[in-house]
Design a protein around this motif. Structure first.
Motif, PDB file in Angstrom:
ATOM      1  N   ARG A   1       0.856  -1.189   0.000  1.00  0.00           N
ATOM      2  CA  ARG A   1       0.000   0.000   0.000  1.00  0.00           C
ATOM      3  C   ARG A   1       0.885   1.229   0.000  1.00  0.00           C
ATOM      4  NH1 ARG A   1      -4.367   2.349   4.381  1.00  0.00           N
ATOM      5  NH2 ARG A   1      -2.448   2.812   5.516  1.00  0.00           N
ATOM      6  N   LEU A   2       0.730   2.020  -1.040  1.00  0.00           N
ATOM      7  CA  LEU A   2       1.471   3.267  -1.142  1.00  0.00           C
ATOM      8  C   LEU A   2       0.640   4.395  -0.536  1.00  0.00           C
ATOM      9  CD1 LEU A   2       2.801   3.044  -4.806  1.00  0.00           C
ATOM     10  CD2 LEU A   2       3.752   2.051  -2.709  1.00  0.00           C
ATOM     11  N   SER A   3       1.329   5.334   0.082  1.00  0.00           N
ATOM     12  CA  SER A   3       0.680   6.516   0.650  1.00  0.00           C
ATOM     13  C   SER A   3       1.265   7.773   0.025  1.00  0.00           C
ATOM     14  CB  SER A   3       0.894   6.571   2.160  1.00  0.00           C
ATOM     15  OG  SER A   3       0.359   5.438   2.802  1.00  0.00           O
ATOM     16  N   CYS A   4       0.429   8.759  -0.135  1.00  0.00           N
ATOM     17  CA  CYS A   4       0.854  10.067  -0.628  1.00  0.00           C
ATOM     18  C   CYS A   4       0.256  11.117   0.304  1.00  0.00           C
ATOM     19  CB  CYS A   4       0.392  10.278  -2.056  1.00  0.00           C
ATOM     20  SG  CYS A   4       0.745  11.932  -2.706  1.00  0.00           S
ATOM     21  N   VAL A   5       1.099  11.710   1.112  1.00  0.00           N
ATOM     22  CA  VAL A   5       0.651  12.724   2.059  1.00  0.00           C
ATOM     23  C   VAL A   5       0.871  14.101   1.449  1.00  0.00           C
ATOM     24  CG1 VAL A   5       0.923  13.685   4.350  1.00  0.00           C
ATOM     25  CG2 VAL A   5       1.221  11.233   3.995  1.00  0.00           C
ATOM     26  N   ALA A   6      -0.194  14.878   1.433  1.00  0.00           N
ATOM     27  CA  ALA A   6      -0.129  16.221   0.856  1.00  0.00           C
ATOM     28  C   ALA A   6      -0.024  17.274   1.944  1.00  0.00           C
ATOM     29  CB  ALA A   6      -1.370  16.479   0.009  1.00  0.00           C
ATOM     30  N   SER A   7       0.667  18.348   1.631  1.00  0.00           N
ATOM     31  CA  SER A   7       0.726  19.498   2.523  1.00  0.00           C
ATOM     32  C   SER A   7       0.673  20.762   1.682  1.00  0.00           C
ATOM     33  CB  SER A   7       1.989  19.466   3.378  1.00  0.00           C
ATOM     34  OG  SER A   7       3.151  19.439   2.571  1.00  0.00           O
ATOM     35  N   GLY A   8       0.170  21.808   2.284  1.00  0.00           N
ATOM     36  CA  GLY A   8       0.089  23.082   1.596  1.00  0.00           C
ATOM     37  C   GLY A   8      -1.191  23.300   0.817  1.00  0.00           C
ATOM     38  N   PHE A   9      -2.053  22.296   0.772  1.00  0.00           N
ATOM     39  CA  PHE A   9      -3.344  22.436   0.096  1.00  0.00           C
ATOM     40  C   PHE A   9      -4.245  21.306   0.598  1.00  0.00           C
ATOM     41  CE2 PHE A   9      -3.367  18.889  -2.972  1.00  0.00           C
ATOM     42  CZ  PHE A   9      -2.054  18.471  -2.873  1.00  0.00           C
ATOM     43  N   THR A  10      -5.542  21.386   0.256  1.00  0.00           N
ATOM     44  CA  THR A  10      -6.508  20.372   0.660  1.00  0.00           C
ATOM     45  C   THR A  10      -6.672  19.383  -0.472  1.00  0.00           C
ATOM     46  OG1 THR A  10      -7.644  21.998   2.042  1.00  0.00           O
ATOM     47  CG2 THR A  10      -8.847  19.982   1.485  1.00  0.00           C
ATOM     48  N   PHE A  11      -6.244  18.160  -0.229  1.00  0.00           N
ATOM     49  CA  PHE A  11      -6.158  17.171  -1.289  1.00  0.00           C
ATOM     50  C   PHE A  11      -7.523  16.799  -1.852  1.00  0.00           C
ATOM     51  CE2 PHE A  11      -3.811  14.869  -4.031  1.00  0.00           C
ATOM     52  CZ  PHE A  11      -2.856  13.977  -3.593  1.00  0.00           C
TER      53      PHE A  11
END
Length: 114
Positions: free
Chosen positions: A19-29
């Protein structure tokens, strides 16, 4: 600052899962498109899975029925669940979104080998 950080790659035997994860920051995904691409050395980057703002998903034919893209809005994170992995799934997997321009993560390596 807009940032995408992938994790979860690794080496697995054929038939295994990751399971790959992609955590975003600086905006609302959840207000933006989210996609997973993969790239094999010497080949062009290809779209693997996508998730629209409306909640629809689409997949490359080669991964349909095996991969699932999902979101956890509480964590501002997009996942790629990969099951029944095959050697041809090997590559670097990138997370992508589009705001006023394209944004890519740094990539995470997935290796499927006996």
């Amino acid at each position: 600052q807009v940032q995408l950080v992938e994790s979860g790659g690794g080496e697995v035997q054929p038939g295994g899962s990751l399971r790959l994860s992609c955590v975003a920051s600086g905006f609302t995904f959840n207000r933006r498109v989210a996609r997973w691409y993969r790239q094999v050395s010497g080949k062009e980057r290809e779209l693997v899975a996508g998730s629209s703002v409306a909640g629809t998903t689409d997949y490359a034919e080669s991964v349909k029925g095996r991969f699932t893209i999902s979101r956890d809005n509480t964590k501002n994170t997009v996942y790629l669940q990969m099951n029944s992995l095959k050697p041809e799934d090997t590559g670097v997997y990138y997370c992508y979104t589009f705001l006023w321009s394209e944004y890519w993560g740094q990539g995470t390596q997935v290796t499927v080998s006996p």
